[in-house]
Design a protein around this motif. Structure first.
Motif, short mmCIF file in Angstrom:
data_model
loop_
_atom_site.label_atom_id
_atom_site.label_comp_id
_atom_site.label_asym_id
_atom_site.label_seq_id
_atom_site.Cartn_x
_atom_site.Cartn_y
_atom_site.Cartn_z
N LEU A 1 -24.38 -13.99 2.82
CA LEU A 1 -24.34 -14.04 1.35
C LEU A 1 -25.06 -12.84 0.75
CD1 LEU A 1 -24.86 -17.75 0.23
CD2 LEU A 1 -22.92 -16.26 -0.28
N LEU A 2 -26.20 -12.47 1.32
CA LEU A 2 -26.93 -11.31 0.81
C LEU A 2 -26.10 -10.05 0.95
CD1 LEU A 2 -30.50 -12.11 2.20
CD2 LEU A 2 -29.83 -12.06 -0.21
N TRP A 3 -25.41 -9.89 2.08
CA TRP A 3 -24.54 -8.72 2.26
C TRP A 3 -23.41 -8.73 1.23
CZ3 TRP A 3 -24.67 -4.42 5.38
CH2 TRP A 3 -25.67 -4.37 6.34
N SER A 4 -22.85 -9.89 0.97
CA SER A 4 -21.75 -9.94 -0.01
C SER A 4 -22.26 -9.59 -1.40
CB SER A 4 -21.10 -11.32 -0.01
OG SER A 4 -21.96 -12.31 -0.55
N GLY A 5 -23.48 -10.04 -1.72
CA GLY A 5 -24.06 -9.69 -3.00
C GLY A 5 -24.34 -8.21 -3.13
N LEU A 6 -24.81 -7.60 -2.05
CA LEU A 6 -25.02 -6.15 -2.06
C LEU A 6 -23.71 -5.41 -2.25
CD1 LEU A 6 -27.56 -5.70 0.88
CD2 LEU A 6 -28.00 -5.31 -1.55
N GLY A 7 -22.67 -5.89 -1.57
CA GLY A 7 -21.37 -5.25 -1.69
C GLY A 7 -20.84 -5.28 -3.11
N GLU A 8 -20.96 -6.44 -3.75
CA GLU A 8 -20.50 -6.54 -5.13
C GLU A 8 -21.29 -5.60 -6.04
OE1 GLU A 8 -19.95 -9.89 -8.68
OE2 GLU A 8 -20.62 -10.48 -6.68
N TYR A 9 -22.60 -5.54 -5.80
CA TYR A 9 -23.46 -4.66 -6.59
C TYR A 9 -23.02 -3.21 -6.46
CZ TYR A 9 -27.93 -2.89 -8.45
OH TYR A 9 -28.90 -2.27 -9.20
N MET A 10 -22.78 -2.77 -5.23
CA MET A 10 -22.39 -1.38 -4.98
C MET A 10 -21.02 -1.06 -5.58
SD MET A 10 -24.87 0.10 -3.27
CE MET A 10 -24.12 1.55 -2.47
N VAL A 11 -20.06 -1.94 -5.35
CA VAL A 11 -18.69 -1.66 -5.77
C VAL A 11 -18.55 -1.71 -7.28
CG1 VAL A 11 -16.32 -2.53 -5.68
CG2 VAL A 11 -17.68 -2.42 -3.59
N THR A 12 -19.12 -2.72 -7.92
CA THR A 12 -18.93 -2.85 -9.37
C THR A 12 -19.63 -1.74 -10.14
OG1 THR A 12 -20.83 -4.37 -9.52
CG2 THR A 12 -18.65 -5.36 -9.25
#
Length: 245
Positions: free
Chosen positions: A126-137
């Protein structure tokens, strides 16, 4: 993810929205770093891990909604916030001379920790997915952060690990950083097969690369490696965690 004698946790990820939620992350960090790992924390708030970077950072939280408790956290320092505070946190350990041109699109992560009862994989995913969304958006291109290796064995494993990195696992020379307090890995290495901490293993599998020699952090009694993960290098396997489709 089931815990003995407990209801299956209902996990939710979010960014901290107020000071109370930041305090929850700081209490978890203190529990892990201060109590579990024995780090020397220069905190001004009892039972909290705090520093001057916290007010400038975004704090990613995983909460078990059944208990209401924060069980995992990551601290994120955006390039804009790093400019306001004057540096990245890792610059206390490494010289970033060769990374200057990346600063406008470079995000730093750190203070990653997960409650001992929740280390089965679901929280870190979940933390990795949250980081991914942060980076991409937000359109950022480079993710950096320190991976720590325990020095409780005198630093032998950390030295072996660095020496046993493959060429593919190391950043090109133009992205190398320089430790301010170098670990004398040449004298500590003993040729034994290195044990790779799970977080470092995850970074490498995702496509991250080690940006130079290890630094010694006496407060946490760890050897730290700076890693960089360009989003364009993100492995297909980790794209499923990082980028929602």
């Amino acid at each position: 993810m089931r815990h003995e004698g407990r209801t299956r946790p209902s996990l939710r990820i979010s960014l901290a929205q107020n000071e109370n939620e930041v305090r929850e992350a700081q209490r978890l960090r203190y529990k892990i770093f201060g109590e579990e790992m024995g780090a020397r924390l220069s905190t001004r708030v009892p039972d909290h891990d705090t520093d001057l970077f916290d007010p400038y950072c975004d704090h990613l939280l995983v909460r078990d909604e059944n208990t209401g408790k924060v069980v995992g956290t990551y601290r994120i320092l955006s390039p804009e916030a790093a400019k306001r505070v004057g540096s990245y946190y890792s610059e206390d350990e490494f010289s970033f001379t060769r990374l200057q041109h990346l600063r406008p699109r470079m995000v730093e992560i750190g203070r990653s920790c997960i409650h001992a009862d929740y280390r089965s994989g679901a929280v870190i995913a979940l933390l990795w997915s949250g980081l991914g969304e942060y980076m991409v958006t937000r359109g950022y291109a480079y993710l950096i952060g320190c991976a720590s290796i325990s020095m409780t064995d005198g630093g032998h494993n950390a030295a072996n690990l660095y020496q046993q990195l493959t060429e593919e696992q190391q950043a090109p020379l133009e992205y190398r950083v320089f430790p301010r307090h170098p670990l004398p890995f040449e004298h500590l290495a003993n040729g034994q097969p290195a044990l790779i901490p799970p977080l470092l293993k995850g970074y490498l599998r995702a496509g991250g690369r080690v940006c130079g020699e290890p630094a010694w952090d006496p407060d946490f009694n760890t050897a730290d490696l700076l890693l960089m993960l360009p989003m364009e290098r993100l492995s297909e396997r980790y794209q499923r965690h990082f980028i929602a489709t």
